[in-house]
Design a protein around this motif. Structure first.
Motif, PDB file in Angstrom:
ATOM      1  N   LYS A 141       1.005  -1.152  -0.320  1.00 14.45           N
ATOM      2  CA  LYS A 141       0.185  -0.083   0.197  1.00 14.45           C
ATOM      3  C   LYS A 141       1.079   1.534  -0.351  1.00 14.45           C
ATOM      4  O   LYS A 141       2.285   1.581   0.670  1.00 14.45           O
ATOM      5  CB  LYS A 141      -0.850  -0.115   1.290  1.00 14.45           C
ATOM      6  CG  LYS A 141      -1.799  -1.157   1.096  1.00 14.45           C
ATOM      7  CD  LYS A 141      -3.295  -0.782   2.635  1.00 14.45           C
ATOM      8  CE  LYS A 141      -3.735  -2.072   2.299  1.00 14.45           C
ATOM      9  NZ  LYS A 141      -4.522  -2.512   3.730  1.00 14.45           N
ATOM     10  N   MET A 142       0.721   1.693  -0.949  1.00 11.59           N
ATOM     11  CA  MET A 142       1.782   3.522  -1.357  1.00 11.59           C
ATOM     12  C   MET A 142       0.728   4.758  -0.600  1.00 11.59           C
ATOM     13  O   MET A 142      -1.218   4.564  -1.001  1.00 11.59           O
ATOM     14  CB  MET A 142       2.167   3.634  -1.914  1.00 11.59           C
ATOM     15  CG  MET A 142       3.211   2.290  -2.213  1.00 11.59           C
ATOM     16  SD  MET A 142       3.652   2.551  -4.474  1.00 11.59           S
ATOM     17  CE  MET A 142       2.702   1.807  -5.254  1.00 11.59           C
ATOM     18  N   ARG A 143       0.602   5.479  -0.233  1.00 13.46           N
ATOM     19  CA  ARG A 143       0.229   6.406   0.591  1.00 13.46           C
ATOM     20  C   ARG A 143       0.977   7.928   0.304  1.00 13.46           C
ATOM     21  O   ARG A 143       1.792   7.747   0.723  1.00 13.46           O
ATOM     22  CB  ARG A 143      -0.030   6.311   2.067  1.00 13.46           C
ATOM     23  CG  ARG A 143      -1.270   5.231   2.431  1.00 13.46           C
ATOM     24  CD  ARG A 143      -1.129   5.716   3.975  1.00 13.46           C
ATOM     25  NE  ARG A 143      -1.538   3.944   4.599  1.00 13.46           N
ATOM     26  CZ  ARG A 143      -2.900   3.431   4.186  1.00 13.46           C
ATOM     27  NH1 ARG A 143      -2.907   5.472   4.706  1.00 13.46           N
ATOM     28  NH2 ARG A 143      -3.554   2.793   5.125  1.00 13.46           N
ATOM     29  N   PHE A 144       0.019   8.879  -0.297  1.00 13.52           N
ATOM     30  CA  PHE A 144       0.547  10.219  -1.198  1.00 13.52           C
ATOM     31  C   PHE A 144      -0.542  11.007  -1.244  1.00 13.52           C
ATOM     32  O   PHE A 144      -1.355  10.891  -1.367  1.00 13.52           O
ATOM     33  CB  PHE A 144       1.218  10.504  -2.279  1.00 13.52           C
ATOM     34  CG  PHE A 144       0.256   9.254  -2.983  1.00 13.52           C
ATOM     35  CD1 PHE A 144      -0.575  10.295  -4.268  1.00 13.52           C
ATOM     36  CD2 PHE A 144      -0.089   8.499  -3.675  1.00 13.52           C
ATOM     37  CE1 PHE A 144      -1.423  10.666  -4.873  1.00 13.52           C
ATOM     38  CE2 PHE A 144      -1.051   8.357  -4.796  1.00 13.52           C
ATOM     39  CZ  PHE A 144      -1.900   9.309  -5.205  1.00 13.52           C
ATOM     40  N   PRO A 239       4.268  15.183  -3.846  1.00 14.32           N
ATOM     41  CA  PRO A 239       4.058  14.452  -2.698  1.00 14.32           C
ATOM     42  C   PRO A 239       4.821  13.345  -2.131  1.00 14.32           C
ATOM     43  O   PRO A 239       5.559  12.382  -3.066  1.00 14.32           O
ATOM     44  CB  PRO A 239       3.136  14.690  -2.596  1.00 14.32           C
ATOM     45  CG  PRO A 239       2.404  14.158  -3.566  1.00 14.32           C
ATOM     46  CD  PRO A 239       2.619  14.805  -4.569  1.00 14.32           C
ATOM     47  N   PRO A 240       5.477  12.845  -0.809  1.00 14.89           N
ATOM     48  CA  PRO A 240       6.551  11.645  -0.296  1.00 14.89           C
ATOM     49  C   PRO A 240       5.034  10.847  -0.685  1.00 14.89           C
ATOM     50  O   PRO A 240       4.728  10.992  -0.517  1.00 14.89           O
ATOM     51  CB  PRO A 240       7.175  12.377   0.895  1.00 14.89           C
ATOM     52  CG  PRO A 240       6.150  13.453   0.731  1.00 14.89           C
ATOM     53  CD  PRO A 240       5.315  13.981  -0.466  1.00 14.89           C
ATOM     54  N   VAL A 241       5.976   9.077  -0.661  1.00 17.94           N
ATOM     55  CA  VAL A 241       4.964   8.301  -0.885  1.00 17.94           C
ATOM     56  C   VAL A 241       5.742   7.452   0.592  1.00 17.94           C
ATOM     57  O   VAL A 241       6.339   7.437   0.176  1.00 17.94           O
ATOM     58  CB  VAL A 241       4.877   7.358  -2.375  1.00 17.94           C
ATOM     59  CG1 VAL A 241       4.443   6.089  -1.866  1.00 17.94           C
ATOM     60  CG2 VAL A 241       4.247   8.478  -2.888  1.00 17.94           C
ATOM     61  N   SER A 242       4.701   6.677   1.645  1.00 20.14           N
ATOM     62  CA  SER A 242       4.983   6.440   2.241  1.00 20.14           C
ATOM     63  C   SER A 242       4.285   4.472   2.149  1.00 20.14           C
ATOM     64  O   SER A 242       3.433   4.704   1.066  1.00 20.14           O
ATOM     65  CB  SER A 242       4.685   7.276   3.589  1.00 20.14           C
ATOM     66  OG  SER A 242       2.897   6.969   3.535  1.00 20.14           O
ATOM     67  N   HIS A 243       5.002   3.491   2.938  1.00 15.76           N
ATOM     68  CA  HIS A 243       4.664   2.694   2.704  1.00 15.76           C
ATOM     69  C   HIS A 243       3.837   2.090   3.676  1.00 15.76           C
ATOM     70  O   HIS A 243       4.307   1.951   4.894  1.00 15.76           O
ATOM     71  CB  HIS A 243       5.835   1.860   1.909  1.00 15.76           C
ATOM     72  CG  HIS A 243       6.147   2.064   0.577  1.00 15.76           C
ATOM     73  ND1 HIS A 243       5.960   1.654  -0.791  1.00 15.76           N
ATOM     74  CD2 HIS A 243       7.326   2.801   0.088  1.00 15.76           C
ATOM     75  CE1 HIS A 243       6.206   1.995  -1.925  1.00 15.76           C
ATOM     76  NE2 HIS A 243       7.337   3.381  -1.362  1.00 15.76           N
ATOM     77  N   GLY A 244       2.982   0.437   3.282  1.00 10.42           N
ATOM     78  CA  GLY A 244       2.160   0.096   3.988  1.00 10.42           C
ATOM     79  C   GLY A 244       0.930   0.611   5.045  1.00 10.42           C
ATOM     80  O   GLY A 244       0.496   1.489   4.226  1.00 10.42           O
TER      81      GLY A 244
END
Length: 244
Positions: A141-144, A239-244
């Motif tokens: 899962k990737m969040r931005f 925007p930066p992308v976070s995982h999990g």
């Protein structure tokens, strides 16, 4: 056993639908032959196709209008197969939601390869089987910018928690951006990520898909803040992308 993918072939020329049906069936697909838009809508309501091969020159309602209705009501693969090879028609076809655009005359082997490529992009990857010593892998899962892209389920969720429907090409494009945030991605790179190495180079298709994607994820598609253009170079997910 997994059921054979269902392909709807829509063309007003019976010999073409018969040819395509025979060849697709020989490659393991279930095929329904259709000759007008009304028949396609009836089929989708009763026995939805996984992918539609759509001609543009149809009696009554034209192919572009049918493509728009398909995208408004169903999530399936959509490949335009037509004698119209003009670049403008190709751009319009992609703008209304087609995953690919094939011009006549075509090579049957190439067409089947393109059908399989679209179906692969539509089908979530099989989960990793759990073992006694290791738990099953969780979906990536990737969040931005408060958006959530679930690559295993091929699902995009907006900041309000609602799912946003994407075509196969739009999903692959957004996934490519999310995997390379903050980097300028060229059109050639994005073509390879979304359509594969066998795709003919036509960089305007990427511009069209980026435009469609912006309409779905930007607050103002005319003033994009998430996916920005870099003149002469390509596009960048800001925007930066976070995982999990």
């Amino acid at each position: 056993m997994k059921p054979a993918p269902h392909i709807a072939v829509l063309d007003d020329e019976v010999d073409i639908t018969q040819l395509l049906a025979s060849y697709l069936q020989s490659h393991g697909f279930r095929v329904t032959q259709l000759h007008d838009g009304r028949a396609l809508m009836s089929l989708m309501a009763a026995d939805p196709a996984d992918l539609v091969l759509l001609d543009l020159g149809l009696p009554g309602e034209d192919g572009f209008s049918i493509a728009r209705r398909m995208r408004e009501n169903w999530h399936c693969g959509l490949v335009i197969v037509t004698g119209r090879g003009d670049a403008v028609d190709k751009v319009v076809g992609l703008e209304v939601g087609a995953d690919d655009y094939v011009t006549k005359p075509f090579d049957l082997r190439e067409l089947v390869a393109r059908v399989k490529a679209v179906l692969r992009r539509l089908t979530p990857a099989a989960p990793v089987a759990a073992t006694a010593s290791a738990p099953a892998a969780s979906p990536e899962k990737m969040r931005f910018a408060d958006w959530l892209l679930d690559t295993a389920a091929r699902r995009l969720t907006n900041p309000q928690g609602a799912e946003v429907a994407l075509t196969a090409g739009e999903f692959d494009l957004l996934r490519a951006f999310a995997r390379h945030p903050g980097r300028v991605l060229s059109r050639d790179f994005l073509i390879e990520q979304t359509r594969g190495r066998e795709a003919a180079p036509f960089d305007r298709t990427i511009d069209v898909q980026v435009g469609r994607l912006r309409k779905k994820i930007e607050a103002d598609a005319d003033d994009p803040q998430l996916i920005k253009s870099v003149r002469g170079a390509g596009y960048i997910l800001v925007p930066p992308v976070s995982h999990g």
